[in-house]
Design a protein around this motif. Sequence first.
Motif, PDB file in Angstrom:
ATOM      1  N   ARG A  96       0.836  -1.206   0.000  1.00  0.00           N
ATOM      2  CA  ARG A  96       0.000   0.000   0.000  1.00  0.00           C
ATOM      3  C   ARG A  96       0.867   1.252   0.000  1.00  0.00           C
ATOM      4  O   ARG A  96       0.593   2.221  -0.712  1.00  0.00           O
ATOM      5  N   SER A  97       1.903   1.224   0.824  1.00  0.00           N
ATOM      6  CA  SER A  97       2.755   2.399   0.982  1.00  0.00           C
ATOM      7  C   SER A  97       3.468   2.737  -0.323  1.00  0.00           C
ATOM      8  O   SER A  97       3.492   3.899  -0.754  1.00  0.00           O
ATOM      9  N   LEU A  98       4.048   1.740  -0.963  1.00  0.00           N
ATOM     10  CA  LEU A  98       4.803   1.998  -2.187  1.00  0.00           C
ATOM     11  C   LEU A  98       3.877   2.377  -3.343  1.00  0.00           C
ATOM     12  O   LEU A  98       4.225   3.247  -4.163  1.00  0.00           O
ATOM     13  N   ARG A  99       2.702   1.791  -3.414  1.00  0.00           N
ATOM     14  CA  ARG A  99       1.755   2.165  -4.471  1.00  0.00           C
ATOM     15  C   ARG A  99       1.329   3.618  -4.363  1.00  0.00           C
ATOM     16  O   ARG A  99       1.038   4.269  -5.373  1.00  0.00           O
ATOM     17  N   ALA A 100       1.305   4.137  -3.141  1.00  0.00           N
ATOM     18  CA  ALA A 100       0.859   5.518  -2.944  1.00  0.00           C
ATOM     19  C   ALA A 100       1.795   6.522  -3.607  1.00  0.00           C
ATOM     20  O   ALA A 100       1.387   7.659  -3.873  1.00  0.00           O
ATOM     21  N   GLY A 101       3.023   6.110  -3.872  1.00  0.00           N
ATOM     22  CA  GLY A 101       3.981   7.016  -4.509  1.00  0.00           C
ATOM     23  C   GLY A 101       4.161   6.761  -5.989  1.00  0.00           C
ATOM     24  O   GLY A 101       5.114   7.273  -6.592  1.00  0.00           O
ATOM     25  N   VAL A 102       3.269   5.964  -6.592  1.00  0.00           N
ATOM     26  CA  VAL A 102       3.421   5.563  -7.998  1.00  0.00           C
ATOM     27  C   VAL A 102       2.205   5.986  -8.819  1.00  0.00           C
ATOM     28  O   VAL A 102       1.058   5.794  -8.397  1.00  0.00           O
ATOM     29  N   ASP A 103       2.469   6.565  -9.996  1.00  0.00           N
ATOM     30  CA  ASP A 103       1.425   6.824 -10.983  1.00  0.00           C
ATOM     31  C   ASP A 103       1.254   5.531 -11.778  1.00  0.00           C
ATOM     32  O   ASP A 103       2.069   5.206 -12.650  1.00  0.00           O
ATOM     33  N   ARG A 104       0.217   4.792 -11.488  1.00  0.00           N
ATOM     34  CA  ARG A 104       0.057   3.464 -12.077  1.00  0.00           C
ATOM     35  C   ARG A 104      -0.283   3.515 -13.559  1.00  0.00           C
ATOM     36  O   ARG A 104      -0.030   2.565 -14.300  1.00  0.00           O
ATOM     37  N   SER A 105      -0.812   4.642 -14.031  1.00  0.00           N
ATOM     38  CA  SER A 105      -1.046   4.806 -15.472  1.00  0.00           C
ATOM     39  C   SER A 105       0.283   4.913 -16.211  1.00  0.00           C
ATOM     40  O   SER A 105       0.462   4.323 -17.281  1.00  0.00           O
ATOM     41  N   ALA A 106       1.216   5.671 -15.654  1.00  0.00           N
ATOM     42  CA  ALA A 106       2.527   5.834 -16.275  1.00  0.00           C
ATOM     43  C   ALA A 106       3.324   4.532 -16.240  1.00  0.00           C
ATOM     44  O   ALA A 106       4.152   4.277 -17.125  1.00  0.00           O
ATOM     45  N   LEU A 107       3.073   3.699 -15.238  1.00  0.00           N
ATOM     46  CA  LEU A 107       3.764   2.411 -15.151  1.00  0.00           C
ATOM     47  C   LEU A 107       3.315   1.464 -16.251  1.00  0.00           C
ATOM     48  O   LEU A 107       4.104   0.644 -16.742  1.00  0.00           O
ATOM     49  N   GLY A 108       2.065   1.593 -16.677  1.00  0.00           N
ATOM     50  CA  GLY A 108       1.538   0.711 -17.712  1.00  0.00           C
ATOM     51  C   GLY A 108       1.176  -0.652 -17.154  1.00  0.00           C
ATOM     52  O   GLY A 108       1.370  -0.938 -15.970  1.00  0.00           O
ATOM     53  N   GLU A 109       0.665  -1.503 -18.008  1.00  0.00           N
ATOM     54  CA  GLU A 109       0.163  -2.812 -17.569  1.00  0.00           C
ATOM     55  C   GLU A 109       1.318  -3.776 -17.310  1.00  0.00           C
ATOM     56  O   GLU A 109       1.622  -4.665 -18.109  1.00  0.00           O
ATOM     57  N   ARG A 110       1.934  -3.600 -16.176  1.00  0.00           N
ATOM     58  CA  ARG A 110       3.010  -4.491 -15.710  1.00  0.00           C
ATOM     59  C   ARG A 110       2.971  -4.500 -14.189  1.00  0.00           C
ATOM     60  O   ARG A 110       2.356  -3.620 -13.564  1.00  0.00           O
ATOM     61  N   GLN A 111       3.633  -5.465 -13.600  1.00  0.00           N
ATOM     62  CA  GLN A 111       3.663  -5.580 -12.139  1.00  0.00           C
ATOM     63  C   GLN A 111       5.097  -5.591 -11.646  1.00  0.00           C
ATOM     64  O   GLN A 111       5.968  -6.229 -12.238  1.00  0.00           O
TER      65      GLN A 111
END
Length: 237
Positions: A96-111
């Motif tokens: 949860r903590s690390l996701r809060a600092g990430v723009d998931r759209s810019a990351l694209g469909e990857r994990q």
Amino acid sequence: MRPSGRNLSQMRPISIETGVMAHAEGSCLIRVGNTHVLCTASLEETPPRFLKGTGLGWVTAEYGMLPRATNTRNRREAAQGKQSGRTQEIQRLIGRSLRAGVDRSALGERQITIDCDVIQADGGTRCASITGGWVALRLAVNKLLKAGAITSDPIMDHVAAVSCGLYAGQAVLDLDYAEDSEAGTDGNFVLTGAGRLIEVQMSAEGATFSRDQMGQLLDLAEGGMAELVAAQKAATA
């Protein structure tokens, strides 16, 4: 006087060594005093099933403690056939903590999966995992940017965490095990580099605390964050 002899607002020594795992997209060994955590980031070019077709990426985490990370041997959770509730709670917090600092759209469909393995524990393992986990994540994202796999940086800000508590009636920063085991109040603070709060976990351990005392602990956490972010910047420069 604190058992370690530190001042009330003094962090333990912090070091972050990067590139410690040859095969991981990002890795580091973070040491916060006698708490040592190995953090790795692993990239998968497909997202979790529930995100397929959404254009969003995902950051998740797993956490574990080696059998002799503490003064007595703990059985491996794999040998017991299940993770403890504590382990599940901590790894969800890290994710949860690390996701809060990430723009998931810019990351694209990857994990990107962050693995945090505690080699040695002396209090604050979840906080060290978050702080080191961010470094591993940063290094993995740098590789994506360098390869041209993504065009904009999905990491919006630093993310780090520190513990604070009331020990012997005084607010102290960065509890080690001797303090954590005796603290009247124990708190974990997860913040961004800009000082925004992501999560606060606080509980009375036998004695209630006041709103003013909570403010004192937050002030200490903000001071500790400056040192943690500085260490992250030095490690990823």
